[in-house]
Enzyme design. Structure first.
Site, PDB file in Angstrom:
ATOM      1  N   ASP A   1       0.795  -1.310   0.050  1.00 17.87           N
ATOM      2  CA  ASP A   1       0.078   0.147  -0.186  1.00 17.87           C
ATOM      3  C   ASP A   1       0.720   1.191   0.002  1.00 17.87           C
ATOM      4  OD1 ASP A   1      -2.670   0.997   0.422  1.00 17.87           O
ATOM      5  OD2 ASP A   1      -1.953   1.808   2.151  1.00 17.87           O
TER       6      ASP A   1
ATOM      7  N   GLU B   1       1.103  -0.529  -4.979  1.00 19.25           N
ATOM      8  CA  GLU B   1       0.127   0.620  -5.360  1.00 19.25           C
ATOM      9  C   GLU B   1       1.100   1.860  -5.477  1.00 19.25           C
ATOM     10  OE1 GLU B   1      -3.561   3.138  -3.663  1.00 19.25           O
ATOM     11  OE2 GLU B   1      -1.857   2.931  -2.254  1.00 19.25           O
TER      12      GLU B   1
HETATM   13  C1  NOJ Z   1      -4.482   2.722  -0.415  1.00 17.19           C
HETATM   14  C2  NOJ Z   1      -5.441   1.902  -0.030  1.00 17.19           C
HETATM   15  O1  NOJ Z   1      -5.879   1.226  -1.319  1.00 17.19           O
HETATM   16  C3  NOJ Z   1      -6.861   2.835   0.390  1.00 17.19           C
HETATM   17  O2  NOJ Z   1      -7.831   2.088   0.659  1.00 17.19           O
HETATM   18  C4  NOJ Z   1      -6.278   3.378   1.829  1.00 17.19           C
HETATM   19  O3  NOJ Z   1      -7.226   4.137   2.418  1.00 17.19           O
HETATM   20  C5  NOJ Z   1      -5.029   4.296   1.635  1.00 17.19           C
HETATM   21  N1  NOJ Z   1      -4.046   3.613   0.991  1.00 17.19           N
HETATM   22  C6  NOJ Z   1      -4.601   4.317   3.120  1.00 17.19           C
HETATM   23  O4  NOJ Z   1      -3.794   3.135   3.538  1.00 17.19           O
END
Ligand code: NOJ
Length: 585
Positions: free
Chosen positions: A241, A303
């Site tokens: 993430d 991500e």
């Molecule tokens: C990206 C995640 O996909 C999202 O759902 C989350 O709120 C933020 N990062 C914070 O972790």
């Protein structure tokens, strides 16, 4: 419809492009595509040809009637996933969490939240998945913990606590004045004053998600040990993430202010000092080394909402020693049916200088669903098939989101009091939050679409479930689900689709996106033609430049359906939003 994340990213994207001077426009169009062997080793790792499927566990299947999906629910649906034809599941966080950000606020990295089940349930799910050749990928959230994590409880307890430096603590500029102008991605100041020690802590996301200090070696060790814990339990990769947010400028420079205001009413800013700092890559290399300690080619997916191909390419690492599959947000966020836009992005990533494997998706738990984003309101089902074909026939490792295979749509709450996602509460009504793309999976026409037997699932089941559900669509050969299944089976059976080179065709066509997938081994070539316009189009292909002499193609899959007759390549007619995938012969 405006993609809410896109609107946030856009500000950052424009800013970073200006700063780095590395816009797409500066790149020359490709002369020719790379030879196929440049992308392949003797034996490709599994993730290169896998189809990955994201499960948002709260919403997939509730097994115990509490209104929230769980691990046993996922296990009970593994046969469905096997029959669908996917190779791996990425499950959004199921760790213990106060659920402020529905699991992206972790209070223990090596346990399962009782809401989702037990560790034994988890082990059983992994083992049952393996029996069906489905690999399990966990979500990993390294940027921040929950404020309820024992590490943070210690850290906030005193300025001299040994864990003080595990988080980012700073003095304010004066009474009621945060240390600088940095903003949270979820609105307002990124600093929260903590009266216990009269200092501020930094949180890139919610106040309940304090950022870890990745400059502290003990933090790194603790997090890497967390990854090892799950690898040892049979997990075959992590989706990591928010990796670009791991570091902040230690000198606390103010971020530059941009014109306008965001959905939270704050001034737009360029996250120059809190995003994509060079040290991120040091950590990614270390994470990769942890993954490489384990057999079976575990995969790291990031991500990484990178603003351009140059930044995305960096994610692979200069020696291919960082992330194997950085998610390509540029592809995800085209947000209009534009053959030239997709063609340009496909070209760029195909030629990425790292030789990295592309990783595409169009929907996830943070983005309004693709059915609405790409649909024109009239031909949405046909467009859903077109987007499925684009996702599943390029050279990229595809990432699906649960429910896209049945044409689930975004169903936002209509009243503020029904909103679950805190960003919807903070930003209402402009920002309605992410509930709309997280509604329960639509399995059948029974109560709550077969998701739960509870009185009230955590989010309401959209009314579209009456028509768009797994059971109904399984019986309809023309459904979106049947189309996905056929495409997934084709991808599995045709090496050209899995590992063939990507050869763009008819490059100037403003409406129709066409490409060949050509397998050097068997010499097969598969033609993909996607009409991204609302009118019938006629195109003409000359494949001689690609050493293909044949002049016709036999349809393998087409939508709308056509007969099995072969089609001449010199005069190829494709209906509005039509899809053609055919074997050249
Ligand atoms: C990206 C995640 O996909 C999202 O759902 C989350 O709120 C933020 N990062 C914070 O972790």
């Amino acid at each position: 419809m405006l993609n809410r994340w896109k609107s946030i990213f856009l500000v950052v994207t424009i800013a970073l492009c200006l700063a780095a001077g590395s816009s797409r426009a500066q790149q020359a169009p490709p002369q020719s595509s790379k030879p196929e062997h440049a992308h392949q080793k003797a034996q490709d790792p599994w993730w290169k040809h896998a189809v990955i499927y994201e499960i948002y566990p709260r919403s997939f299947q509730d097994s115990n009637g509490d209104g929230v999906g769980d691990i046993n629910g996922i296990t009970s649906r593994l046969d469905y996933l096997r029959d669908l034809g996917i190779d791996a599941i990425w499950i959004s966080p199921m760790y213990p969490s106060p659920l402020v950000d529905f699991g992206y606020d972790i209070s223990d990295y090596t346990a399962i939240d009782p809401l989702y089940g037990t560790m034994a349930d988890f082990d059983r799910m992994v083992s049952e998945a393996k029996k069906r050749n489905i690999r399990v990928i966990m979500d990993f959230v390294p940027n921040h913990t929950s404020d309820q994590h024992p590490w943070f409880a210690e850290s906030r307890s005193s300025r001299t606590n040994p864990k003080r430096d595990w988080y980012i603590w700073r003095d304010g500029k004066g009474t009621g004045q945060p240390p600088n102008n940095w903003q949270s991605w979820f609105g307002h100041s990124a600093w929260k004053f903590d009266p216990t020690t009269s200092q501020y802590y930094y949180h890139h996301f919610y106040t309940e998600q304090p950022d870890l200090n990745w400059r502290n070696p003990q933090v790194r060790k603790a997090m890497y040990d967390g990854m090892r814990f799950w690898f040892k339990r049979g997990v075959e990769g992590f989706r990591i993430d928010a990796v670009s947010r791991l570091f902040e400028d230690p000198n606390l420079h103010d971020d530059p202010i941009l014109p306008g205001k965001n959905a939270y009413g704050d001034p737009n800013i360029m996250h120059k000092y809190t995003d994509n700092l060079p040290e991120v890559h040091e950590v990614l290399r270390e994470m990769r080394r942890v993954a490489d300690e384990f057999p079976g080619d575990p995969v790291l997916i990031s991500e990484a909402d990178e603003p351009n191909i140059a930044e995305l390419t960096k994610m692979y690492g200069s020696k291919n020693d960082e992330i194997q599959l950085p998610m390509d947000f540029q592809m995800a966020d085209v947000n209009r049916l534009s053959a030239p836009d997709f063609r340009r992005l496909l070209d760029e990533i195909d030629r990425n200088t790292a030789g990295g494997q592309p990783h595409y998706f169009f929907s996830n738990h943070d983005q309004p669903r693709q059915w609405d984003r790409y649909g024109d309101g009239v031909h949405n089902d046909q467009i859903a098939k077109l987007m499925a074909t684009l996702l599943l026939t390029t050279r990229a490792t595809p990432l699906m989101y649960y429910g896209e295979e049945i044409g689930m749509r975004t169903t936002d709450p209509v009243r503020k009091e029904d909103v679950q996602d805190p960003i919807g509460k903070i930003g209402w009504p402009q920002e309605k939050g992410r509930d709309g793309e997280r509604t329960p999976m639509q399995w059948d026409t029974s109560k709550d679409a077969g998701f739960s037997t509870s009185e009230r699932p955590w989010l309401p089941v959209p009314t579209s479930a009456a028509e768009y559900n797994v059971t109904a669509e399984s019986h309809d050969p023309n459904s979106i689900l049947s189309f996905y299944k056929r495409l997934l089976a084709l991808r599995r059976s045709e090496p050209a689709l899995r590992k063939g080179s990507y050869l763009p065709l008819d490059r100037e066509n403003p409406f129709v996106l066409s490409y060949l997938r050509k397998d050097s081994g068997k010499g097969d070539a598969i033609l993909v033609v996607l009409n991204m316009s609302a009118e019938t189009r006629t195109v003409s292909f000359d494949l001689a430049a690609h050493e293909v002499k044949e002049m016709s193609a036999i349809p393998l899959i087409a939508a709308p359906e056509i007969g099995g007759e072969s089609t001449m390549l010199t005069h190829f007619t494709i209906p509005a939003f039509g899809v053609f995938v055919g074997m050249i012969h």
